[in-house]
Design an enzyme around this catalytic site. Sequence first.
Site, PDB file in Angstrom:
ATOM      1  N   SER A 152       0.954  -1.304  -0.138  1.00 28.53           N
ATOM      2  CA  SER A 152      -0.006   0.103   0.187  1.00 28.53           C
ATOM      3  C   SER A 152       0.878   1.308  -0.058  1.00 28.53           C
ATOM      4  O   SER A 152       1.599   1.455  -0.936  1.00 28.53           O
ATOM      5  CB  SER A 152      -1.002   0.159   1.563  1.00 28.53           C
ATOM      6  OG  SER A 152      -1.988   0.681   1.134  1.00 28.53           O
ATOM      7  N   ASP A 156     -10.425  -5.592  -2.611  1.00 31.74           N
ATOM      8  CA  ASP A 156      -9.736  -4.680  -1.993  1.00 31.74           C
ATOM      9  C   ASP A 156     -10.684  -3.214  -1.837  1.00 31.74           C
ATOM     10  O   ASP A 156     -10.822  -2.781  -2.877  1.00 31.74           O
ATOM     11  CB  ASP A 156      -8.249  -4.244  -2.438  1.00 31.74           C
ATOM     12  CG  ASP A 156      -7.547  -3.337  -1.420  1.00 31.74           C
ATOM     13  OD1 ASP A 156      -7.970  -2.521  -1.030  1.00 31.74           O
ATOM     14  OD2 ASP A 156      -6.332  -3.556  -1.780  1.00 31.74           O
ATOM     15  N   HIS A 187      -7.301  -6.044   1.366  1.00 34.23           N
ATOM     16  CA  HIS A 187      -6.087  -5.067   1.532  1.00 34.23           C
ATOM     17  C   HIS A 187      -5.635  -5.621   2.894  1.00 34.23           C
ATOM     18  O   HIS A 187      -4.521  -4.939   3.094  1.00 34.23           O
ATOM     19  CB  HIS A 187      -6.668  -3.633   1.731  1.00 34.23           C
ATOM     20  CG  HIS A 187      -5.546  -2.625   1.636  1.00 34.23           C
ATOM     21  ND1 HIS A 187      -5.198  -2.514   0.402  1.00 34.23           N
ATOM     22  CD2 HIS A 187      -4.959  -1.861   2.313  1.00 34.23           C
ATOM     23  CE1 HIS A 187      -4.064  -1.497   0.329  1.00 34.23           C
ATOM     24  NE2 HIS A 187      -4.143  -1.186   1.639  1.00 34.23           N
TER      25      HIS A 187
HETATM   26  N1  LIG Z   1      -8.825   2.932   8.048  1.00 30.10           N
HETATM   27  C1  LIG Z   1      -7.845   1.846   8.343  1.00 30.10           C
HETATM   28  C2  LIG Z   1      -6.786   2.182   7.169  1.00 30.10           C
HETATM   29  C3  LIG Z   1      -5.467   1.596   7.875  1.00 30.10           C
HETATM   30  C4  LIG Z   1      -5.052   0.591   7.059  1.00 30.10           C
HETATM   31  O1  LIG Z   1      -5.735  -0.052   6.318  1.00 30.10           O
HETATM   32  N2  LIG Z   1      -3.666   0.244   7.060  1.00 30.10           N
HETATM   33  C5  LIG Z   1      -3.046  -0.722   6.284  1.00 30.10           C
HETATM   34  C6  LIG Z   1      -2.203  -0.307   4.848  1.00 30.10           C
HETATM   35  S1  LIG Z   1      -3.097   0.809   4.265  1.00 30.10           S
HETATM   36  C7  LIG Z   1      -2.250   1.578   2.971  1.00 30.10           C
HETATM   37  O2  LIG Z   1      -1.078   2.005   3.486  1.00 30.10           O
HETATM   38  C8  LIG Z   1      -2.157  -1.865   7.276  1.00 30.10           C
HETATM   39  O3  LIG Z   1      -1.383  -2.230   6.549  1.00 30.10           O
HETATM   40  N3  LIG Z   1      -2.820  -1.672   8.321  1.00 30.10           N
HETATM   41  C9  LIG Z   1      -1.986  -2.529   9.404  1.00 30.10           C
HETATM   42  C10 LIG Z   1      -2.202  -4.067   9.530  1.00 30.10           C
HETATM   43  O4  LIG Z   1      -1.738  -4.630  10.356  1.00 30.10           O
HETATM   44  O5  LIG Z   1      -3.345  -4.374   8.831  1.00 30.10           O
HETATM   45  C11 LIG Z   1      -7.527   2.091   9.647  1.00 30.10           C
HETATM   46  O6  LIG Z   1      -7.201   3.037  10.521  1.00 30.10           O
HETATM   47  O7  LIG Z   1      -7.352   0.924  10.347  1.00 30.10           O
END
Ligand SMILES: N[C@@H](CCC(=O)N[C@@H](CSC=O)C(=O)NCC(=O)O)C(=O)O
Length: 275
Positions: free
Chosen positions: A145, A221, A254
């Site tokens: 991402s 996603d 995602h």
């Molecule tokens: N709204 C969500 C957004 C945060 C999220 O989805 N983060 C992803 C990467 S998104 C793009 O860079 C992520 O890797 N999260 C960490 C995980 O361990 O899944 C929110 O605030 O949760």
Amino acid sequence: MQRTESHACFGGMQEVWQHESGTLGCTTKFGIYLPPQVREGACPVLYWLSGLTCSEQNFITKAGAQRYAAEHGVIVVAPDTSPRGVGVPDVEGYDLGIGAGFYVNATQAPWDSHYRMHDYVVHELTGLIEAQFPATQARSISGHSMGGHGALVLALRNPGRYRSVSAFSPIVAPSRVPWGEKAFTAYLGEDRDAWRAWDACELVANAAERLPLLVDQGDADEFLEPQLQPQRLRDACDAAGYPLTLRLQPGYDHSYYFISSFIGEHIAHHAQALS
Ligand SMILES: N[C@@H](CCC(=O)N[C@@H](CSC=O)C(=O)NCC(=O)O)C(=O)O
């Protein structure tokens, strides 16, 4: 530099280290997986760049990469996604400030005092890894991402530095989607011309080398259309004659469930280029 975690894992060691970064102007942490092969000699390194809201912990605890890194004899280094700590600027919201460094060198106050993740990863962290750990100078880079954007941009901006690149669900055209527009306005200013040097779809047009490039994207996603738009990378690579393997993976979202499903193939992709 101080080791804060050490865990035996697939015959090697998963460690976390903390150090004072001159580039970031704060204390920062990184995860490093040392495969069993380091006992015999120096190993190549895969740098992993995580996404929004992540620290050095998300990838090392959720992706399941260690099994494959041990199989292939690859060190995996996972830095934090931004500077953090006392005095580091931040705002409300998950997509700007702490946890959202976007792997750029900020030029705008107040961000320019600490937010220099490009130089941290490319220069300071790499120098530290190659001086302090049993690492060769063979390097590859991957990410997810925001970190997928980071991997693409760092590879494209630094020809000769990496042997291969890959990404999961990358923000391929940050200049044209809300996450990137918000971050680039804050970190780089209103002048969109300055953004081009940090946008993979712009950089690929003038790429100085052709690296093995693998991108995986889940078709379920939630960020696919609003933020990711991988077809823009497909179009930019086609126009530039840059070979791209872009795989749309049916049913995947995602999350790290997606990353853990394909991380073995990404590590194999890099191991081939690093061998
Ligand atoms: N709204 C969500 C957004 C945060 C999220 O989805 N983060 C992803 C990467 S998104 C793009 O860079 C992520 O890797 N999260 C960490 C995980 O361990 O899944 C929110 O605030 O949760």
